[in-house]
Each structure stands twice: as C-alpha cells, then as structure tokens.
Design an enzyme around this catalytic site. Sequence first.
Site, PDB file in Angstrom:
ATOM      1  N   CYS A  89      30.269   5.873  41.208  1.00 32.91           N
ATOM      2  CA  CYS A  89      28.869   5.912  40.790  1.00 32.91           C
ATOM      3  C   CYS A  89      28.092   4.722  41.327  1.00 32.91           C
ATOM      4  O   CYS A  89      28.671   3.687  41.670  1.00 32.91           O
ATOM      5  CB  CYS A  89      28.767   5.917  39.266  1.00 32.91           C
ATOM      6  N   GLY A 118      27.898   9.575  41.557  1.00 29.05           N
ATOM      7  CA  GLY A 118      26.930   9.718  40.481  1.00 29.05           C
ATOM      8  C   GLY A 118      25.923   8.586  40.553  1.00 29.05           C
ATOM      9  O   GLY A 118      26.156   7.575  41.225  1.00 29.05           O
ATOM     10  N   ASN A 295      25.838   2.972  35.290  1.00 32.75           N
ATOM     11  CA  ASN A 295      26.324   4.216  35.874  1.00 32.75           C
ATOM     12  C   ASN A 295      26.258   5.314  34.805  1.00 32.75           C
ATOM     13  O   ASN A 295      25.967   5.035  33.633  1.00 32.75           O
ATOM     14  CB  ASN A 295      27.747   4.014  36.409  1.00 32.75           C
ATOM     15  N   PRO A 296      26.517   6.584  35.155  1.00 32.23           N
ATOM     16  CA  PRO A 296      26.260   7.678  34.211  1.00 32.23           C
ATOM     17  C   PRO A 296      26.981   7.592  32.879  1.00 32.23           C
ATOM     18  O   PRO A 296      26.478   8.098  31.875  1.00 32.23           O
ATOM     19  CB  PRO A 296      26.679   8.926  35.002  1.00 32.23           C
ATOM     20  N   CYS A 297      28.163   6.999  32.833  1.00 26.44           N
ATOM     21  CA  CYS A 297      28.883   6.922  31.550  1.00 26.44           C
ATOM     22  C   CYS A 297      28.764   5.581  30.857  1.00 26.44           C
ATOM     23  O   CYS A 297      29.297   5.390  29.740  1.00 26.44           O
ATOM     24  CB  CYS A 297      30.345   7.262  31.775  1.00 26.44           C
ATOM     25  N   GLY A 298      28.101   4.636  31.473  1.00 29.53           N
ATOM     26  CA  GLY A 298      27.745   3.403  30.794  1.00 29.53           C
ATOM     27  C   GLY A 298      28.734   2.267  30.865  1.00 29.53           C
ATOM     28  O   GLY A 298      28.468   1.189  30.326  1.00 29.53           O
ATOM     29  N   GLU A 299      29.897   2.459  31.535  1.00 25.76           N
ATOM     30  CA  GLU A 299      30.887   1.384  31.539  1.00 25.76           C
ATOM     31  C   GLU A 299      30.626   0.314  32.583  1.00 25.76           C
ATOM     32  O   GLU A 299      31.266  -0.741  32.563  1.00 25.76           O
ATOM     33  CB  GLU A 299      32.307   1.944  31.728  1.00 25.76           C
ATOM     34  N   PRO A 461      35.636   6.504  30.945  1.00 23.53           N
ATOM     35  CA  PRO A 461      36.087   7.646  30.135  1.00 23.53           C
ATOM     36  C   PRO A 461      37.325   8.355  30.691  1.00 23.53           C
ATOM     37  O   PRO A 461      38.049   9.005  29.950  1.00 23.53           O
ATOM     38  CB  PRO A 461      34.872   8.577  30.129  1.00 23.53           C
ATOM     39  N   THR A 462      37.579   8.283  31.979  1.00 23.29           N
ATOM     40  CA  THR A 462      38.800   8.787  32.633  1.00 23.29           C
ATOM     41  C   THR A 462      39.122  10.244  32.314  1.00 23.29           C
ATOM     42  O   THR A 462      40.288  10.617  32.182  1.00 23.29           O
ATOM     43  CB  THR A 462      40.032   7.921  32.283  1.00 23.29           C
ATOM     44  N   GLY A 463      38.102  11.087  32.202  1.00 14.95           N
ATOM     45  CA  GLY A 463      38.354  12.470  31.812  1.00 14.95           C
ATOM     46  C   GLY A 463      39.286  13.221  32.739  1.00 14.95           C
ATOM     47  O   GLY A 463      40.360  13.688  32.341  1.00 14.95           O
ATOM     48  N   ILE A 465      40.998  12.151  35.550  1.00 17.48           N
ATOM     49  CA  ILE A 465      42.239  11.512  35.973  1.00 17.48           C
ATOM     50  C   ILE A 465      43.250  11.459  34.826  1.00 17.48           C
ATOM     51  O   ILE A 465      44.462  11.449  35.063  1.00 17.48           O
ATOM     52  CB  ILE A 465      42.008  10.105  36.574  1.00 17.48           C
TER      53      ILE A 465
END
Length: 606
Positions: A89, A118, A295-299, A461-463, A465
């Site tokens: 991202c 992203g 980035n899109p998930c905030g991390e 979030p590692t969805g 992987i």
Amino acid sequence: MQEIADVFETPVSREVWKWKYRLPDEANRDATVRDTWRRVARALAAAESGHSAHWERAFFEALEDFRFLPGGRILAGAGSRSEVTQFNCFVMGTIEDSIDGIFSALKEAALTMQQGGGIGYDFSTLRPSGMPARRCGGIASGPVSFMRIWDSMCATVLSTGARRGAMMATLRCDHPDIETFIGAKRVAGELRNFNLSVLITDDFMAALEHDRDWPLVFPINTEKTPADSEQIVSRRWSNTDSPVPCRVFRVIKARDLWHAIMRSTYEYAEPGVLFIDRINRQNNLWYCEHISATNPCGEIPLPPYGACNLGSINLTRFVTDPFEDKAALDFQAIKRITAVAVRILDNVIDASRFPLPRQRDEALGKRRLGLGVTGLADALVMLGLRYDDECAAELAEKIMRTVCLAAYRASVELAGKKGCFPLFDPDKYLDSGFARTLPHTIREAIAERGIRNSHLLAVAPTGSISLLANNVSNGLEPAFAERYQRRILSPVGLQNYDIENYAVRLWKRLRSEPTLPPAFVTTFELPPHAHLRMQAAIQRWVDNAISKTVYLPEDFPFSDMESLYRQAYDMGLKGCTTYRPNPVTGVVISPSEPLSTSSVCCEQTD
C-alpha cells in the site's frame, strides 16, 4: 502435487496460493508453494552485493513452513516478470485544491492501483462544499463528491482478478465538511472501495472533555484579504509546514461532533478514528515529514508518497510442546527470524518496482519497514492462555518487545554494512517520541553506528497470508469461531468456504478427540476491553501502528461503545476501529454448521 498436499492442510489455503500468490506465467509457473518460496528468496537475495547464495538459503528457510510471511505483494511479485509493485500500500501525494490537481492525483492513484498497491489519501486539502471556486466562478462540491470519482476509478481498474481494491480516506475533525464525511457510507454500496477515518487532534479531545465549542475551519486563500467580519484562527493544515490563517465557517459543540462520529460507527462501522497528533508526536521522522493519512488498514501511518513494506512472523511456528503443561515460546528462534525478516524486507526496497518515481524516492530515502506478528490468538491457545487473561497481554507485550528490539538491533547491524537511510539525523531521530523509549544500549548503538531503516514495526491484519498459512489467526485478532464460513474473491467470483480454526484443528489432531482446547475463546465471547488491552500492550513496542478491530455484539450499548473510544485515547493508542453487525456493511465472515465433506461451496454471487 504430493508436495502441495504435505504443506497445505486445508483446501482454502491451497486455493489462496493458486489465485493470489502462484506465479501466473505459464512458462515459469510455480509448481508448488516451495517454488514460490524459492522464487521469492532468490529474487530478494539478488539485492545482496555478495554472498547471495548464502542469503537465498537463509531467506528460504525463513519462508519455509510459513514461519515468516512476507506481504502479499512480495509473494506475488518478487521474481516475476509482471509490472507490479512489491509494496502492499501507499499514501498518495497531497491533493492540490484545483481541478488540475485533483485529476492529476486521480491519475497517480490509478497507476498505483494498476500495479497492485492499495492507497490512502487525506482529502482535507479540498475546499468545503459551498465555497466559491475562484478561477471558474462556480461553487465547490466538497471532498466527498470527489471521493466518489476515486471510488469509481478503483472499481474500474480492479474490476477483474482476485484482488479487491483498497483505499483509505481521511479528513480532519475541523474540516467544514466533516459531518458529510462521517455520514458518507450510510447508504449500502456508497464508497464501497473506501475505508474512512477521522483525524482526531489532541485539541479536539480536550474540547470534548471540557464540553467546549469546536470551530470548523479551512485555510484562507493567500491572495484574498479576509473580511472584517470573518473570524480567523491559526492551524497547521495537512499540506503546510507551519500554522496558517484559517477562516471559521461554523462553530459546533465538540460533543455533538463526537456523538455523530460514534453514532455512525455504531450503526455502520465507519468511520474509524486516528489520533493524529499522537501519531506525529511518536513518529521517528518527525523532523522531516508530517503525517495525515494511513494505508487502507491503518497499520502504517505514512507521509505523501510513502509506502508500506509488510511482513509477519507466524507465532504458531514458535510454540514448543503445544497444549502441554511445558508448552513454551522459543524466544531465541523469534529473535533469529526477526533479524532475517528485517533483511528480507530491506531488500524488497531495492528489488521492487514503483508505480511513481516519487514513491521510489520516498522509499529509498527512509527505508521504512512494517514487520509484525500473526497467529497470536492461536499461539496463546497452544500455550494454554485465554486471550482475555492478564498474563496473555503480558506475554504479547514480551513477544512484541522481543521482535522490536531484535529488529532495531538488526537494522543497526545492517547500517554498519550497507549504510544508514539517507535522511537519518541521529540527534533528531533519537529525540522522537518512540525512539526515546528504546533501551539505552540500542539508543547508544544508533548514535554510534546509525540505523538502516527509519521504522521497523507494524501489526497488519494479514487476512490472506494467514489463510495461506493454513488459517492461523489474523494478526493480533482473537479467533473468530471454531468454524465459520468465509467469502473469498477469486478470478471466477466470490467463493464460499467452510473454515476451521487452526489451533482447534491442531488440538483435535494431537488429542484425537472432538473437544475444544481449554483456552479457546472466540471474538464475541470476549469483553471489548480485552481487545483494547491487547492492542495497548503491543502498541508500546510498535513504531508504526496496529490494525485492530474491536468486535461488538449487535446488542452492545451505544454508550459503552462510545466510552471504548475514549479509553483507546487514554490508553495511548494511535487509533481505534470497532465493528458491530449492521444491515449496511453486511457480513464477510459468519458462523458455520459443522464442516461438510466438501469444503468449497462454489456458490458465485454478483
């Protein structure tokens, strides 16, 4: 194909590999997932000026058995011939408040998403709706109206394939269109490719605490002399290096705005909240960048053109004697793989393509990494610890501290061999909010030898992987359920899968009995405060940020949810996101009946 069967324990893991990470080139297609690991290891070891064969072996050993999980773009892109980026991202450049600037930014976004990245954008620089557009004599339509153009672009560019578009939009809490932004996704399907987050300042939280008024403002045109009747305040805006005069459009109560944010979040799970002053105060590079988006998930909070270079250590692979009284974590092995993972991710910066030259310049100038962990909840179960136990949070902090310190030591060592990141300033770097908390020995080493990477830690979030790694629990999230159904985007559409939790499956295999591990607890069985406590325990040792969702039952009281966000601020978190089942966002994962013999439902939806 026996090799694949030995590695993949579930059909969904094999399918995720085939759809998302297997090299698609017919002439050079990965025959097995080990071919994928070899391809990635070879491509990234090539960035070493010497001993590439040694590092190829070391990288392969780290990847083998899903011990270290690089970000999905690395797995899919390293060593391929495709014109893709290995960065998951980006935060894009500042949007200039003009038609030329807006559509130039849109083009950059399209080029970035086309290569698989992203994107995140701060829309605060766009003038509010109803404000005169000086050049054309018209009236501005506001940031949300232009977000719809981005949303359509994203849907068009990524209309095929197995990767869903991902974008983050942020807006300052003092922008005059903040209320429109808050309610922008109230209608199902509106801005469906965006995540939304409000940039909350310390001043706003103080106004909230003391029930003060809150002015909504926007920078005045530098060519325009303010009218005597206009109220002017000073603000450092998203695209300015110092405070600038801003016109007050309206004054509202801080508590009314906070209530609107909380009500929207309660009813349809957005927007999230980013405590932006804390993010900038803790930033290692406070002296050369200002952050207003993630980035899109905030991390990964990032400056304009910044990129997130992600990877996660799979904690389930470091539990010895799982479910036994003597079960333990191998901290020495975690330290060793952390050092290798830092080198892998650092090499990604040199090996990757970049959609835009400015993205490359930003990455090379700062060499930012985002190394994290995944499988935490499953590892806790294997160790006999409930997720909501106090000792589980203490162990999680010890894990993240171990990874953090090992990563910083590895980056210092790399600096001695390959050089510091170009924008390193030892005095200013060590004066950052995060660097001041590092142990004296590491601070001393940074002062003497420098450091290779400006940032090193993030919990993503590692969805996908995690699914690839035989469905270990995501990031630091609790287990969702013993078994559940999940819709996964494939090249032929959405596919439904029945999935069983990794720790539960391992327990049944080792014990040969259809029971649940004593420490197994699901997301919705946990008190919401347990989520925050776990996030806070880990945040202390994360220099970027954490992607974490606090799941709430549908009947959770609104007042209790509102208090969670205040607690998140008081606990030192950089942001907070909650999810409560609602009719607008729908359900991505749902509990399932006992697993059938056929795992793939093959039901395609529109």
